[in-house]
Design a protein around this motif. Structure first.
Motif, PDB file in Angstrom:
ATOM      1  N   MET A   1      -3.788  15.115  -4.613  1.00 23.71           N
ATOM      2  CA  MET A   1      -3.859  16.380  -3.876  1.00 23.71           C
ATOM      3  C   MET A   1      -3.247  17.523  -4.683  1.00 23.71           C
ATOM      4  SD  MET A   1      -5.658  15.778  -1.356  1.00 23.71           S
ATOM      5  CE  MET A   1      -6.333  14.193  -0.927  1.00 23.71           C
ATOM      6  N   LYS A   2      -2.192  17.237  -5.419  1.00 25.76           N
ATOM      7  CA  LYS A   2      -1.580  18.258  -6.276  1.00 25.76           C
ATOM      8  C   LYS A   2      -2.553  18.669  -7.385  1.00 25.76           C
ATOM      9  CE  LYS A   2       2.506  19.260  -9.006  1.00 25.76           C
ATOM     10  NZ  LYS A   2       3.723  18.736  -9.611  1.00 25.76           N
ATOM     11  N   ARG A   3      -3.252  17.694  -7.953  1.00 24.83           N
ATOM     12  CA  ARG A   3      -4.230  17.991  -9.009  1.00 24.83           C
ATOM     13  C   ARG A   3      -5.403  18.813  -8.477  1.00 24.83           C
ATOM     14  NH1 ARG A   3      -5.459  14.641 -13.445  1.00 24.83           N
ATOM     15  NH2 ARG A   3      -6.405  16.558 -14.170  1.00 24.83           N
ATOM     16  N   LEU A   4      -5.764  18.603  -7.211  1.00 22.44           N
ATOM     17  CA  LEU A   4      -6.901  19.325  -6.636  1.00 22.44           C
ATOM     18  C   LEU A   4      -6.568  20.780  -6.318  1.00 22.44           C
ATOM     19  CD1 LEU A   4      -8.400  16.691  -4.175  1.00 22.44           C
ATOM     20  CD2 LEU A   4      -9.295  17.383  -6.399  1.00 22.44           C
ATOM     21  N   GLY A   5      -5.300  21.079  -6.167  1.00 22.66           N
ATOM     22  CA  GLY A   5      -4.913  22.449  -5.814  1.00 22.66           C
ATOM     23  C   GLY A   5      -5.117  22.711  -4.338  1.00 22.66           C
TER      24      GLY A   5
ATOM     25  N   VAL B   1      11.663  -4.156  -3.527  1.00 23.47           N
ATOM     26  CA  VAL B   1      12.640  -3.984  -4.608  1.00 23.47           C
ATOM     27  C   VAL B   1      11.984  -3.300  -5.803  1.00 23.47           C
ATOM     28  CG1 VAL B   1      14.126  -5.200  -6.263  1.00 23.47           C
ATOM     29  CG2 VAL B   1      14.097  -5.898  -3.867  1.00 23.47           C
ATOM     30  N   GLY B   2      10.770  -3.706  -6.153  1.00 24.26           N
ATOM     31  CA  GLY B   2      10.045  -3.089  -7.268  1.00 24.26           C
ATOM     32  C   GLY B   2       9.794  -1.606  -7.046  1.00 24.26           C
ATOM     33  N   GLU B   3       9.454  -1.233  -5.821  1.00 22.55           N
ATOM     34  CA  GLU B   3       9.200   0.180  -5.513  1.00 22.55           C
ATOM     35  C   GLU B   3      10.490   0.988  -5.487  1.00 22.55           C
ATOM     36  OE1 GLU B   3       6.565   0.761  -2.177  1.00 22.55           O
ATOM     37  OE2 GLU B   3       5.232  -0.797  -2.924  1.00 22.55           O
ATOM     38  N   LEU B   4      11.600   0.347  -5.130  1.00 23.96           N
ATOM     39  CA  LEU B   4      12.878   1.059  -5.115  1.00 23.96           C
ATOM     40  C   LEU B   4      13.438   1.262  -6.524  1.00 23.96           C
ATOM     41  CD1 LEU B   4      14.606  -0.606  -2.032  1.00 23.96           C
ATOM     42  CD2 LEU B   4      13.616   1.693  -2.180  1.00 23.96           C
ATOM     43  N   VAL B   5      13.067   0.359  -7.432  1.00 22.18           N
ATOM     44  CA  VAL B   5      13.549   0.477  -8.814  1.00 22.18           C
ATOM     45  C   VAL B   5      12.778   1.595  -9.460  1.00 22.18           C
ATOM     46  CG1 VAL B   5      13.645  -0.669 -11.058  1.00 22.18           C
ATOM     47  CG2 VAL B   5      14.156  -1.956  -8.992  1.00 22.18           C
TER      48      VAL B   5
ATOM     49  N   THR C   1     -10.773  12.748   2.250  1.00 22.12           N
ATOM     50  CA  THR C   1     -10.673  12.083   0.951  1.00 22.12           C
ATOM     51  C   THR C   1      -9.578  11.026   0.913  1.00 22.12           C
ATOM     52  OG1 THR C   1      -9.226  13.839   0.107  1.00 22.12           O
ATOM     53  CG2 THR C   1     -11.589  14.021  -0.382  1.00 22.12           C
ATOM     54  N   ALA C   2      -8.636  11.073   1.827  1.00 21.81           N
ATOM     55  CA  ALA C   2      -7.476  10.172   1.784  1.00 21.81           C
ATOM     56  C   ALA C   2      -7.873   8.701   1.811  1.00 21.81           C
ATOM     57  CB  ALA C   2      -6.525  10.481   2.932  1.00 21.81           C
ATOM     58  N   HIS C   3      -8.834   8.319   2.646  1.00 19.80           N
ATOM     59  CA  HIS C   3      -9.213   6.913   2.752  1.00 19.80           C
ATOM     60  C   HIS C   3      -9.826   6.394   1.448  1.00 19.80           C
ATOM     61  CE1 HIS C   3     -10.415   3.100   4.451  1.00 19.80           C
ATOM     62  NE2 HIS C   3     -11.633   3.307   4.017  1.00 19.80           N
ATOM     63  N   GLY C   4     -10.449   7.261   0.708  1.00 18.33           N
ATOM     64  CA  GLY C   4     -11.149   6.822  -0.505  1.00 18.33           C
ATOM     65  C   GLY C   4     -10.300   6.768  -1.752  1.00 18.33           C
ATOM     66  N   ILE C   5      -9.031   7.090  -1.650  1.00 21.66           N
ATOM     67  CA  ILE C   5      -8.170   7.062  -2.829  1.00 21.66           C
ATOM     68  C   ILE C   5      -7.776   5.612  -3.104  1.00 21.66           C
ATOM     69  CG2 ILE C   5      -5.984   7.802  -3.837  1.00 21.66           C
ATOM     70  CD1 ILE C   5      -6.254  10.379  -2.192  1.00 21.66           C
ATOM     71  N   THR C   6      -8.360   5.085  -4.142  1.00 23.96           N
ATOM     72  CA  THR C   6      -8.106   3.702  -4.544  1.00 23.96           C
ATOM     73  C   THR C   6      -7.463   3.718  -5.927  1.00 23.96           C
ATOM     74  OG1 THR C   6     -10.256   3.551  -5.616  1.00 23.96           O
ATOM     75  CG2 THR C   6     -10.149   2.878  -3.296  1.00 23.96           C
ATOM     76  N   ASP C   7      -7.078   2.551  -6.411  1.00 27.76           N
ATOM     77  CA  ASP C   7      -6.520   2.454  -7.757  1.00 27.76           C
ATOM     78  C   ASP C   7      -7.523   2.980  -8.786  1.00 27.76           C
ATOM     79  OD1 ASP C   7      -4.279   1.211  -6.634  1.00 27.76           O
ATOM     80  OD2 ASP C   7      -5.104  -0.790  -6.936  1.00 27.76           O
ATOM     81  N   GLU C   8      -8.808   2.648  -8.590  1.00 29.50           N
ATOM     82  CA  GLU C   8      -9.838   3.074  -9.525  1.00 29.50           C
ATOM     83  C   GLU C   8     -10.035   4.596  -9.490  1.00 29.50           C
ATOM     84  OE1 GLU C   8     -10.324  -1.129  -8.428  1.00 29.50           O
ATOM     85  OE2 GLU C   8     -10.211   0.653  -7.192  1.00 29.50           O
ATOM     86  N   ALA C   9     -10.094   5.162  -8.281  1.00 30.50           N
ATOM     87  CA  ALA C   9     -10.237   6.618  -8.156  1.00 30.50           C
ATOM     88  C   ALA C   9      -9.031   7.322  -8.763  1.00 30.50           C
ATOM     89  CB  ALA C   9     -10.403   7.014  -6.685  1.00 30.50           C
TER      90      ALA C   9
ATOM     91  N   ASN D   1       0.801  -1.229   0.000  1.00 25.91           N
ATOM     92  CA  ASN D   1       0.000   0.000   0.000  1.00 25.91           C
ATOM     93  C   ASN D   1       0.833   1.278   0.000  1.00 25.91           C
ATOM     94  OD1 ASN D   1      -2.566  -1.114  -0.218  1.00 25.91           O
ATOM     95  ND2 ASN D   1      -2.579  -1.635   1.941  1.00 25.91           N
ATOM     96  N   LEU D   2       2.143   1.170  -0.084  1.00 27.64           N
ATOM     97  CA  LEU D   2       2.973   2.372  -0.199  1.00 27.64           C
ATOM     98  C   LEU D   2       2.609   3.183  -1.439  1.00 27.64           C
ATOM     99  CD1 LEU D   2       6.505   1.136   0.906  1.00 27.64           C
ATOM    100  CD2 LEU D   2       5.007   2.736   2.113  1.00 27.64           C
ATOM    101  N   ARG D   3       2.034   2.520  -2.432  1.00 27.39           N
ATOM    102  CA  ARG D   3       1.626   3.225  -3.649  1.00 27.39           C
ATOM    103  C   ARG D   3       0.601   4.321  -3.357  1.00 27.39           C
ATOM    104  NH1 ARG D   3      -1.578  -1.148  -3.297  1.00 27.39           N
ATOM    105  NH2 ARG D   3      -3.656  -1.084  -4.216  1.00 27.39           N
ATOM    106  N   HIS D   4      -0.119   4.177  -2.252  1.00 26.77           N
ATOM    107  CA  HIS D   4      -1.124   5.184  -1.909  1.00 26.77           C
ATOM    108  C   HIS D   4      -0.490   6.528  -1.551  1.00 26.77           C
ATOM    109  CE1 HIS D   4      -4.689   2.701  -2.221  1.00 26.77           C
ATOM    110  NE2 HIS D   4      -3.930   1.713  -1.754  1.00 26.77           N
ATOM    111  N   PHE D   5       0.750   6.526  -1.068  1.00 31.51           N
ATOM    112  CA  PHE D   5       1.452   7.786  -0.818  1.00 31.51           C
ATOM    113  C   PHE D   5       1.632   8.549  -2.125  1.00 31.51           C
ATOM    114  CE2 PHE D   5       3.205   5.361   2.876  1.00 31.51           C
ATOM    115  CZ  PHE D   5       2.672   6.160   3.872  1.00 31.51           C
ATOM    116  N   ILE D   6       2.040   7.832  -3.156  1.00 33.40           N
ATOM    117  CA  ILE D   6       2.256   8.460  -4.462  1.00 33.40           C
ATOM    118  C   ILE D   6       0.928   8.892  -5.067  1.00 33.40           C
ATOM    119  CG2 ILE D   6       3.094   8.052  -6.813  1.00 33.40           C
ATOM    120  CD1 ILE D   6       5.078   6.017  -5.472  1.00 33.40           C
ATOM    121  N   MET D   7      -0.063   8.012  -5.027  1.00 37.51           N
ATOM    122  CA  MET D   7      -1.366   8.354  -5.598  1.00 37.51           C
ATOM    123  C   MET D   7      -1.982   9.542  -4.866  1.00 37.51           C
ATOM    124  SD  MET D   7      -3.124   4.696  -6.651  1.00 37.51           S
ATOM    125  CE  MET D   7      -3.333   4.100  -4.989  1.00 37.51           C
TER     126      MET D   7
END
Length: 181
Positions: A50-54, A177-181, A64-72, A39-45
């Motif tokens: 949040m940057k897109r929302l301004g 390893v995948g996230e570090l690459v 809104t943080a809890h609702g950020i899923t891959d689909e959202a 779930n570290l990917r959620h930090f990036i997403m």
């Protein structure tokens, strides 16, 4: 009790991994660490969204943080800048999270009526859904396809190399390893 997992985790990949690890008797610490890493990917997403929302308030970010899923994330990523607003994101979250909970409840109730052959086929459908989320990004980036293949190959090799009682660590190591690459 497993249908209630959807209330706390709206990540299909995490649920499949966690239930699979629990089913094989993996130590709970392995499940927790693997869930965290996956779930570290959620930090990036979350940062991207949040940057897109301004400018948004801290309360809006937290709610809104809890609702950020891959689909959202996929929907917001394809949305024009002028439509990226907090109410729009709340709408996406309401539909995706609501569908997730309702779908889980229906699945839990109907699962006893489904023949095993159909149930097995639905297991493949979940992976097809995950692949369908990856395809748009893969079309645009050879780096992403390389990373996905590398991580999958690494997981396969580690699963083969590690003893049975430690094989649950293969996914943890592969994800890190995948996230570090």
């Amino acid at each position: 009790p497993l249908p209630f997992i959807s209330f706390g985790s709206s990540s299909m990949v995490t649920q499949i991994m966690a239930v699979g690890m629990i089913g094989t008797g993996a130590p709970m610490i392995s499940v927790v660490v693997a869930t965290f890493v996956l779930n570290l990917r959620h930090f990036i997403m979350g940062s991207y969204i949040m940057k897109r929302l301004g400018k948004t308030s801290a309360v809006q970010k937290i709610t809104t943080a809890h609702g950020i899923t891959d689909e959202a994330f996929a929907i917001i990523g394809a949305t024009p800048d002028n439509l990226c607003t907090v109410p729009y994101l709340f709408g996406i979250i309401t539909v995706t999270y609501g569908s997730w909970i309702v779908g889980t409840a229906i699945g839990a109730l109907v699962s006893v009526l489904i023949p095993p052959v159909v149930s097995d086929a639905l297991g493949i459908a979940l992976f097809a859904l995950f692949i369908s989320l990856l395809v748009p990004g893969i079309k645009k980036s050879w780096r992403l396809i390389t990373l996905v293949c590398f991580t999958g190959l690494l997981n396969s090799v580690l699963t083969w190399l590690l003893p049975d009682n430690a094989s649950s660590w293969a996914i943890i190591i592969s994800c890190i390893v995948g996230e570090l690459v």
